[in-house]
Design an enzyme around this catalytic site. Structure first.
Site: not given
Ligand code: GAR
Length: 199
Positions: A108, A146, A142, A66, A94, A110, A15, A137
């Protein structure tokens, strides 16, 4: 003025790559740094090879602390004066202490049709529920996991024989379309929800 975007990754960063590759030409934003909690993240190597600044803040030495991890993240970020943060497969939660100052300036992606399936294993959970529709999405971040205003969703039909892996792969293709499209709109002040259907 060109907006400066920090992109956070934990893994392969596909991404992140889609975002970087879209931020060219007359796009009103550019990636100013790729940040990871994992030195071995594929996305870090890719960004370095492209000459994009990188910062790695390993979360492990901080253990449960954290606040200190997030202070180190902020110190790394400050060097690059970002206007926006895009979380792109960043797999650390976070806290409100980090998110608060960035609220309204942090996005973000998701892999579910939020508000369904916050958290992990979204594809398996959609299949287990018998959903006929699934997707991804992009939302404002916030302090709640998610959560936050939804800026865009891409939908696809669940096919007979889909597994969590085939769904993940098909959703990822949609993520690569959706996130750049939403970011383009966001930086020009469009915060309404963009709805996209898989071809
Ligand atoms: C993606 O599918 C993203 O939506 C998910 O991790 C993957 C990362 O792939 N994110 C989450 O699950 C966050 N809650 P990438 O490193 O190839 O972009």
């Amino acid at each position: 003025m060109t907006r400066r975007v920090a992109i956070f990754v934990s893994g392969g960063g596909s991404n992140m790559r889609a975002l970087v590759e879209d931020m060219t030409g007359d796009h009103p934003a550019r990636a100013c740094v790729v940040v990871s909690n994992n030195e071995n993240a594929g996305g870090i190597a890719w960004a370095r090879a492209r000459g994009i600044a990188t910062e790695v803040v390993d979360h492990r030495p901080f253990g449960e602390d954290r606040a200190s991890f997030e202070a180190a993240l902020n110190a790394a970020l400050d060097k690059h004066t970002p206007d926006l943060i895009c979380l792109a497969g960043f797999m650390r939660v976070l806290t409100a202490g980090f998110v608060g100052p960035w609220q309204g300036r942090m996005l973000n992606i998701h892999p579910s049709l939020l508000p369904k399936y916050k958290g992990l294993n979204t594809h398996a959970r959609a299949l287990a529920a018998g959903d006929t529709e699934h997707g991804c999405s992009v939302h404002e971040v916030t302090a709640l996991l998610d959560d936050g205003p939804i800026l865009g969703q891409a939908r696809l039909n669940v096919a007979d024989g889909d597994t969590a892996d085939t769904l993940a792969a098909r959703v990822l293709v949609q993520e690569h379309r959706l996130y750049p499209a939403v970011l383009r709109r966001f930086v020009t002040g469009e915060h309404g929800c963009l709805n996209v259907n898989a071809e």
